[in-house]
Design an enzyme around this catalytic site. Sequence first.
Site, PDB file in Angstrom:
ATOM      1  N   GLU A  85      32.678 -45.767  40.117  1.00 46.10           N
ATOM      2  CA  GLU A  85      33.301 -44.663  40.855  1.00 46.10           C
ATOM      3  C   GLU A  85      32.651 -43.310  40.583  1.00 46.10           C
ATOM      4  OE1 GLU A  85      37.365 -45.147  41.517  1.00 46.10           O
ATOM      5  OE2 GLU A  85      37.800 -43.032  41.808  1.00 46.10           O
ATOM      6  N   TYR A 135      43.243 -45.974  31.624  1.00 46.64           N
ATOM      7  CA  TYR A 135      43.293 -45.359  32.948  1.00 46.64           C
ATOM      8  C   TYR A 135      44.589 -44.566  33.137  1.00 46.64           C
ATOM      9  CZ  TYR A 135      42.587 -44.858  37.923  1.00 46.64           C
ATOM     10  OH  TYR A 135      42.398 -44.339  39.163  1.00 46.64           O
TER      11      TYR A 135
END
Lengths: 687, 74
Positions: free
Chosen positions: A9, A321
Amino acid sequence: MSYTLIIAEKPSAAERIAKALDENGKPEVYEENGVRYYKATRDKTKLVIVPAIGHLFSVSQKGGGWTYPVFNVEWVATYRVNKRASNTKHFIDLISKLAKDADSFISATDFDIEGSQIAYNILKYACGTESLSKAKRMKFSALTKDELVNAYYSLSQTLDWGLIEAGRARHEIDWIYGINLSRALMTSLKNVAGKYHTLSTGRVQGPTLSFIARREREIKSFVPKPYWTISAQAEINGGLYVLQYEKGKILTKSEAEKVVEECSGQVGIITDVSSSERTLSPPPPFDISSLQSEAYSLFGYTPSRTMAIAERLYLAALISYPRTGSQKFPPSIDLLSILRQLREHERYTRIVECILSRGKLSPTEGKKEDPAHPPIHPTGTLPEEKLSPEEEKLFDLIVRRFLAVFGPPSIRESIKVTIAVSSHIFHLRGMKTKVAGWQEAYEPYVRTEEIEIPPVREGEQVKIVNVNLEEKYTAPPPRYNPNSLLKLMEANQIGTKATRADIIETLYERRYITGRQIEITDLGLSVINVLSAYCPRVLSVDLTRELEEAMNQIESQKKTRQEVIVDAIEKLTPILEDFKRKEKEIGEALREALFKIQQKQFSLGKCPLCGGELKIIRSRKSRKRFVGCLNYWSGTCNFSAPLPQAGILEPTGKTCPNCGFPTLLVRRPRRRPQELCVNWQKCQGAK
Amino acid sequence: MSGKCPICGERTSRNGSYCENHQLAYENLKKQYQYWKDALQISWQEYLQKIMENKNTGQWAKEVAKDLIEKQKN
Ligand SMILES: [Zn+2]
């Protein structure tokens, strides 16, 4: 020679993935147009790891025309529609080139709606549609080596279509709502005013702004009620202590005065001493909204700032995360190993040893679940580089919260002493922590109060030194702050954990709201007023929530993207038709409101020198703004003064106590508004 | 009949002589008077004065209180 292309990402995530997956931990590094990518080898398979930089593709209008309604959308390279994203072209070019020789693909973006969709778009539009069937999904919740290697060995054999479709639907629907409603507003204004003025609203923006407007109305129309409180100072064992009258609020002045009169100068008698204990369980582990909330109340960080810091800690592999909704640890997480690693950090050694010495680990759990990610927790990795002060603070908070969830309960004791003074009752209250328990780990962030009281016994006499009467007034409901607003959005189920903080930021950027204690601006209020008068459905929480639920059903594959989009358009169409019908009235209302705002923005009130009108004027020559008296034109007054050129100027309607000139509020982003006397060059009080 | 709010010039609301915002504040003023009367034994005039000076009073309510006081004077 062919290879597997792994899409990450962000650039730093790509680097971590490459280092973790390369057998020797030393992937080859290449760079093209400033974009780094990596070649690694594992089990004789060649891997090429390339980063994205967020969304490389965006929703756009298919076909031209600045009109509404528009329902035809297509996905295009972000750099084509957003000038500020010009650097994304290098990423797309590089990925397209690397895709040519790839024989398989792995989506290794963040495992959530946004991440899944970022990889999907890259595969589809940069690597070619055929890549979609050759792509696998790598799912991880932290960027540590172990987690990444495990994820690589347990790839999902297909892409996560539920998330992808839900993500696409969300972007497309939000785009359709935003563009149509904003164009409707702007068109109606343009038709009557003859020129464009940027106005916007959106699917989540509208209802959020209307919460703020409602609160503003409550505050502006608020009428307080009076009440009285009584406290007494008493001498007990040689010390002075404050006693509270048994009634917290007294509603009439005469009753309050009577109590004061009857108790002043009296000797009280202790009629009862009672104590009670309360057990406080450890708090649940952090999900994103509880972290944002805690960081706001402890450090004053806005939710979007906390999210950005947490994101950096995640990319540094220090925490898991952060965009998670979970407050329960799944069994797959090796809590013991994390604790052992944290023990190496001097600051946490003692607490960790204490936890380990108690044997079995049983962390507390909260109610919320999120199948995609565990609660936010330290990975055990300790910082390699020095963290910035804000990263340091947030990291420590996350570690201590993690440690606290293993702790035993803490026990608080409260003591209530009842004192009779003539015919009235007062109380003396004490609080203390008997067993610190989990609070020891969470110590700097615990907000409990210790109130000491002297040892007393029943029947003891206490001398009342004085009795204080205070007249108080009920207060209006507090303004929202970015944190309480975020919680309200969450409670109303509008927006997602990933988008709420951004929506609040957008309202600031559009100048619809201002200040930490959020105030709606005249512009924000005008938009809300017009929408609520002519198409209230756009502001309704129900509509937004219905769509929100439908989109969640795509995620769980109970509905298709097409179904939900068709449904969303069907809901929007009558709103837009209605808008078109009333376009003229809406335009007039907007024009009138904007005209008033301008008047108000520029007019400052009376000039104390000549009684004329002071205005904010923009010089035609220099384009700089200054204050001037309108009597300048008739030659009877020559007052003028320069003004700050940056920020928003807002007349306060008040005058300077020193010189009688009007004052202005100077608002700059992320700063406290500053009050300025327009006569600041000469005013004595301005220095 | 639709007139203009004497305070801000907006259109008056359906059930009053003020605009919607100021009417809302006016309703609140009327509603809260009983509390102040019971608490302090004060007249409507004294009440309006106190409300106008109170720091917790909302802007619209202050404006209405001021308007009512001025009307009384004339
Ligand atoms: Zn009005």
